[in-house]
Design an enzyme around this catalytic site. Structure first.
Site, PDB file in Angstrom:
ATOM      1  N   LYS A 145      42.051  90.415  17.205  1.00  0.00           N
ATOM      2  CA  LYS A 145      43.421  90.571  16.684  1.00  0.00           C
ATOM      3  C   LYS A 145      44.232  89.296  16.889  1.00  0.00           C
ATOM      4  O   LYS A 145      45.292  89.137  16.271  1.00  0.00           O
ATOM      5  CB  LYS A 145      44.137  91.738  17.374  1.00  0.00           C
ATOM      6  CG  LYS A 145      43.505  93.092  17.153  1.00  0.00           C
ATOM      7  CD  LYS A 145      44.416  94.223  17.607  1.00  0.00           C
ATOM      8  CE  LYS A 145      44.811  94.154  19.075  1.00  0.00           C
ATOM      9  NZ  LYS A 145      43.680  94.313  20.002  1.00  0.00           N
TER      10      LYS A 145
ATOM     11  N   LYS B  18      47.450  95.574  27.631  1.00  0.00           N
ATOM     12  CA  LYS B  18      46.786  94.485  28.366  1.00  0.00           C
ATOM     13  C   LYS B  18      47.340  93.121  27.974  1.00  0.00           C
ATOM     14  O   LYS B  18      47.683  92.315  28.842  1.00  0.00           O
ATOM     15  CB  LYS B  18      45.281  94.562  28.101  1.00  0.00           C
ATOM     16  CG  LYS B  18      44.472  93.374  28.575  1.00  0.00           C
ATOM     17  CD  LYS B  18      43.016  93.550  28.225  1.00  0.00           C
ATOM     18  CE  LYS B  18      42.780  93.890  26.786  1.00  0.00           C
ATOM     19  NZ  LYS B  18      43.274  92.837  25.825  1.00  0.00           N
TER      20      LYS B  18
ATOM     21  N   ASP C  73      36.764  97.759  26.484  1.00  0.00           N
ATOM     22  CA  ASP C  73      35.773  98.160  27.467  1.00  0.00           C
ATOM     23  C   ASP C  73      34.580  97.204  27.449  1.00  0.00           C
ATOM     24  O   ASP C  73      34.348  96.508  26.465  1.00  0.00           O
ATOM     25  CB  ASP C  73      35.295  99.578  27.127  1.00  0.00           C
ATOM     26  CG  ASP C  73      34.831 100.334  28.351  1.00  0.00           C
ATOM     27  OD1 ASP C  73      34.524  99.670  29.340  1.00  0.00           O
ATOM     28  OD2 ASP C  73      34.765 101.561  28.300  1.00  0.00           O
TER      29      ASP C  73
ATOM     30  N   LYS D 177      41.439  99.040  28.590  1.00  0.00           N
ATOM     31  CA  LYS D 177      41.261  99.853  27.392  1.00  0.00           C
ATOM     32  C   LYS D 177      42.190  99.376  26.281  1.00  0.00           C
ATOM     33  O   LYS D 177      43.324  98.973  26.524  1.00  0.00           O
ATOM     34  CB  LYS D 177      41.566 101.316  27.717  1.00  0.00           C
ATOM     35  CG  LYS D 177      41.376 102.287  26.566  1.00  0.00           C
ATOM     36  CD  LYS D 177      41.767 103.692  26.959  1.00  0.00           C
ATOM     37  CE  LYS D 177      43.257 103.927  26.813  1.00  0.00           C
ATOM     38  NZ  LYS D 177      43.724 103.971  25.418  1.00  0.00           N
TER      39      LYS D 177
END
Length: 338
Positions: free
Chosen positions: A44, A17, A144, A12
């Site tokens: 990003k 992450k 996701d 998520k």
């Protein structure tokens, strides 16, 4: 030479992450001498900043736009060596190294970011980025599995091992379960497997038990529980990984252990995702409250406490009435037996 392993970190948005993946991959290189290519699959372009010690790497899509087309690019234009000890020419600390590339994407609100992932991976393969020296290729994938582009490493069988970064929070667990559904969908066609959950701890109540039981129920393992530590934020502010910033810290040892587990991991499964009701039941079982009555759903804390207090009072009164009734019966039973 060992066979190239292609892994991916999913999770998520905002779960940590990219931070977890970079610190883990840095530990794999620093402590175990692994040669790694990181393919950032997030618009990003933050999947490699801690390895490069830079704000953000120029992306394949950005450079292709400037050059005209992706065919006008060379591999060295988009694939950069890691900084300091992660550079291929620096063997003072480790024989390993890390190469970095970012797929990038369009401006916010314009176009499909998932297409950038597809274009980038195809370009890297055609240009020979996955050379024979590499031990690992690691994909850091946005959020996701709802977009076909971001599911591409799963769908096309690029990544064979998926590690889901999650926590004990409901939406992080929902995302982990949803990603498992994506793995299940393509398991038989692409050969992708779920290799484990990485719990990036938020220090919520019963978080370890919750993560471990979710892993068990979807048929995998909680490969590691990463505790929360200020060392991570301190290193990030310096655009460094923890193993560089504080190699003897407890947190560095956590990433070292996670790195070891991934290197030695041979448990790769086709997951068995939960239905939403089962996921909520799991949260209720290991969450903050042992049991939540139907009437308390949607109620504010004060209202919920009031309802619970009233119910407890009613239960106490009912119990007292039952006790009085039993006493009354006991008083009359001897009389009726004479």
């Amino acid at each position: 030479m060992s066979e190239l392993r292609q892994i991916a970190f999913y999770g998520k948005g905002g779960i940590g992450k990219s931070t977890t993946s970079q610190n883990t991959l840095a530990a794999m290189c620093h402590y175990y001498g692994k040669k790694i290519l990181i393919v950032g699959c997030d618009p990003k372009a933050d999947s490699t900043r801690l390895i490069l010690h830079e704000k953000a790497q120029s992306t394949i899509m950005q450079l292709a736009s400037e050059a005209g087309t992706v065919e006008d690019l060379e591999l060295e234009d988009v694939c950069k060596p890691g900084a300091d000890e992660f550079h291929p020419d620096n063997e003072e600390i480790t024989e390993g190294y890390i190469m970095c590339t970012e797929s990038g994407g369009p401006e916010p609100g314009v176009g499909c970011a998932g297409r950038g992932v597809i274009t980038a991976i195809n370009f890297l393969e055609e240009e020979g980025a996955y050379d024979d020296e590499l031990d690992f290729v690691s994909y850091d994938v946005l959020g996701d599995v709802v977009c076909g582009g971001f599911a591409m490493p799963i769908r096309e069988g690029k990544a064979q091992e998926i590690y889901i970064v999650m926590s004990g929070e409901m939406m992080a667990m929902y995302a982990a379960n949803n990603i498992s559904k994506g793995i299940l969908k393509y398991a038989n066609t692409g050969g992708v497997r779920l290799a484990g959950l990485v719990c990036n701890a938020r220090m919520t109540d019963k978080e370890y038990d919750l993560a471990k039981n979710l892993a068990t129920q979807i048929g995998t393992q909680m490969i590691h529980f990463v505790p929360r530590s200020n060392h991570v934020q301190r290193a990030e502010l310096r655009r460094m990984t923890v193993v560089e910033f504080s190699p003897n810290s407890d947190q560095a040892m956590e990433y070292k252990e996670l790195a070891r587990k991934i290197i030695e991991n041979d448990l790769k499964v086709i997951p068995t995702p939960l239905e939403m009701d089962d996921l909520e039941n799991l949260l209720m079982e290991f969450g903050l409250e042992e049991e939540v009555d139907e009437e308390n759903l949607g109620q504010k804390e004060a209202q919920s406490l009031l309802l619970t207090k009233r119910k407890n009072k009613q239960n106490k009164q009912t119990q007292q009435q039952k006790i009085r009734g039993v006493k009354y019966v006991r008083m009359w039973i001897p009389l009726s037996s004479k």
